[in-house]
Design an enzyme around this catalytic site. Structure first.
Site, short mmCIF file in Angstrom:
data_model
loop_
_atom_site.label_atom_id
_atom_site.label_comp_id
_atom_site.label_asym_id
_atom_site.label_seq_id
_atom_site.Cartn_x
_atom_site.Cartn_y
_atom_site.Cartn_z
N ASP A 164 0.82 -1.20 0.00
CA ASP A 164 0.00 0.00 0.00
C ASP A 164 0.86 1.26 0.00
O ASP A 164 2.00 1.27 0.50
CB ASP A 164 -0.88 -0.03 1.26
CG ASP A 164 -1.84 1.13 1.33
OD1 ASP A 164 -2.68 1.25 0.43
OD2 ASP A 164 -1.75 1.91 2.30
N GLU B 133 1.63 0.07 -4.88
CA GLU B 133 0.62 1.04 -5.29
C GLU B 133 1.33 2.33 -5.67
O GLU B 133 1.84 3.06 -4.81
CB GLU B 133 -0.37 1.29 -4.15
CG GLU B 133 -1.46 2.28 -4.54
CD GLU B 133 -2.30 2.75 -3.37
OE1 GLU B 133 -3.46 3.14 -3.60
OE2 GLU B 133 -1.80 2.73 -2.22
#
Length: 620
Positions: A334, A363
């Protein structure tokens, strides 16, 4: 993960270090990792120990093949970090770690070394032969009613609250793996399943309160292992969503930090400026760069200081522990650029040393290919930085897809957007290792973007599943689920119909789908299962042609096969001149569209393509 709409009150710690006295009744609250494996490539193991005045104790280990190389003390004497070396000659088994105070009183803590499977180091991660299905577990299916609410966790189930917990869990996913296999899915990415004990908005689980514990409202650690094993039986790789930039304010160590530099603390609450460009920007000021990296993502998510070597080792080992324990097929990291670049480079190298064929994706939420490419492993960056992140998320293509299918022909509009996006692929070190997607849990649903137009949906899905990269689908796209970001995250992340016993219909079944949903589902199912068995789409060469009249034509080919893809994004039928594609069509004289079954004769100079139609033609 983008900015989460939570009701946040910035919490700064006034007292970080506890000072109670050691007694014979002292106990160890945490020792992590809880166990480890014999046979790892890296013989070094760091154990973080937390307990009342544990830092004042002497430590002894007596076990063949395990050597205590040293003990690291920190500001807080409730912590010790034990540096072990596990020899390749060590045997799997249990032993005691002995903690002794000056008077001779002892705490014996049992520790276990398990035997690593021989094939573990050679595990393959997801790749471009896979199609990844993204699930928000709380919103997918409730398979175990007993864990809807848990006594010692703050937030209880409330399905009437869009931002509350709805009760989806691991068992709900396990029960529907046959559905995913039938659809044609080969990899599963769940948003985080680790404990998030925030008082509200915890359903997304991005504010982790325990890095070694599955949230009890989703299940147990053993349930997660069962999920992995069940996935493998269905030919599905399990990808774990990890969050290392920040933890949750409810994390147990926030009540008693190991040291003042464990997280980035400021004189007053300082959020990140969210300027990701400051990392690559050669002219960026230090103050702007530092605020991006060291500011808190939001008020309930303390920013972890990955320049702290003890913390970075903890995070690296945590990743390896989950790969081994749950037999993972991938990791999704993330908010990747928000992490300390050097720390994450070390993380990537450590993973690849243990698992040379593994895959993990970051990400990388940028609008330009140049910015995204910077973060891919072995990129030719001017500053020499190497992330060792094999796969990155192709947000640039995502943004172009959201526009392309809603536009008519134009110099830089419509299908030209897709062409120009792929034309920038020279920036990437590995174009085959890009994660492509039309939506995810942080974006508008693509069917809302397309204003519910199922023909545009089919065009977009055809492109996504036949171009380069590893496609990712978001749960519910197969039944045309809609939702827009501006309505709020909770309202956008709606429940999958049929995942709860009280639901009025069950879209997991053929009988529970509307005619329109059934059309979309069957279209996607046919395309996914065809893709699964065609290596030419996974890794075949790509040759594309500048779109004319909003018709995009490209070819995928390898030594065994060639496929012609035609996307006519017009409200009218179009004729295309076949001689223009002679470089790719070569001596092929006919073909069959795998979507409709229609046969094509290429003996004519032109071919007509119906309005708003995609073709995937196997050339013969």
């Amino acid at each position: 993960m983008n900015l989460l709409k939570l009701s946040l009150i910035p919490c700064l710690l006034l007292s970080l270090i506890s000072s109670t006295a050691f007694s014979a009744a002292s106990k160890i609250d945490h020792l992590e990792p809880m166990f480890w494996w014999v046979g790892m490539n890296n013989p070094n193991l760091q154990l973080m120990v937390h307990g009342e005045h544990i830092g004042n104790l002497k430590v002894e280990i007596s076990y063949p093949g395990v050597q205590l190389m040293g003990v690291t003390k920190v500001d807080n004497d409730n912590y010790l970090f034990l540096n072990l070396q596990v020899s390749s000659t060590a045997k799997a088994g249990k032993f005691n770690i002995v903690f002794r105070d000056a008077s001779g009183k002892e705490i014996h803590y049992p520790y276990e070394l398990k035997q690593r499977r021989k094939e573990s180091a050679e595990r393959k991660g997801f790749d471009n032969s896979d199609v990844i299905y993204l699930i928000m577990p709380d919103r997918f299916a409730n398979g175990d009613l007993d864990n809807n609410s848990v006594e010692n966790l703050s937030e209880k189930v409330d399905r009437n609250n869009p931002d509350g917990r709805h009760g989806g869990d691991i068992q709900g996913i396990i029960k529907h793996l046959d559905y995913l296999e039938d659809l044609g899915i080969t990899a599963l990415w769940n948003t985080p399943l680790l404990e998030d004990n925030e008082p509200q908005g915890s359903y997304h689980s991005y504010a982790i309160s325990d890095y070694y514990k599955i949230d009890a409202r989703f299940g147990t650690n053993e349930d997660y292992r069962r999920l992995s094993q069940a996935c493998q039986k269905h030919g599905i790789k399990l990808i774990m969503d990890m969050v290392f930039n920040h933890c949750g304010m409810a994390h147990w160590w926030m009540k008693d930090l190991p040291s003042k530099d464990w997280v980035h603390l400021h004189d007053k609450f300082t959020p990140s400026n969210h300027r990701k460009s400051t990392i690559q920007d050669p002219y960026a000021s230090k103050i702007d760069r530092d605020q991006f990296l060291d500011g808190w993502f939001v008020g309930c998510m303390p920013d972890l200081n990955q320049q702290n070597e003890l913390l970075m080792t903890y995070l690296i080992q945590n990743s390896i522990w989950w790969v081994e324990y749950a037999d993972l097929g991938g990791i999704r990291m993330d908010t990747y650029p928000y992490n300390d670049p050097q720390g994450m480079s070390e993380w990537g190298q450590a993973l690849l040393r243990e698992y040379p064929h593994f895959n993990f994706v970051g990400e990388t939420w940028y609008k330009s290919a140049a910015d995204i490419a910077y973060w891919q492993k072995d990129a030719l960056n001017a500053d020499g930085y190497n992330s060792y992140m094999p796969c990155v998320m192709d947000f640039q293509l995502f943004f172009e897809m959201q526009k392309a299918f809603n536009e008519s022909t134009g110099w830089e509009k419509g299908m030209v957007r897709l062409y120009e996006s792929l034309a920038a692929d020279y920036l990437y070190h590995d174009t085959g290792n890009l994660l492509t997607f039309a939506e995810n849990h942080d974006t508008d649903r693509i069917m809302w973007v397309l204003d519910g137009d199922i023909q545009k949906f089919k065009l977009l899905m055809t492109f996504l599943l036949t171009t380069r990269g590893t496609p990712q689908l978001y749960s519910g796209i197969e039944i045309l689920m809609e939702g827009k970001k501006s309505d709020g995250d909770g309202k956008m992340r709606i429940d999958f119909p049929g995942g709860w016993k009280q639901d009025q219909r069950n879209a997991f079944t053929k009988q529970g789908r509307t005619a329109r949903e059934a059309d979309a589902f069957q279209f996607l199912r046919n395309l996914l299962n065809w893709r699964k068995n065609n290596a030419v789409i996974h890794s075949g060469n790509l040759r594309h042609y500048v779109p004319e009249n909003n018709v995009y034509v490209y070819f995928r080919s390898n030594a065994e096969k060639s496929v012609m893809v035609v996307l006519n994004s017009n409200a009218e039928a179009q004729k295309i001149n076949l001689s223009r594609f002679s470089e790719s069509m070569k001596t092929y004289i006919s073909g069959k569209d795998i979507l409709s079954g229609k046969l094509f004769d290429f003996s004519q100079d032109t071919m007509e393509v119906e309005a708003n139609t995609s073709l995937v033609i196997e050339l013969q």
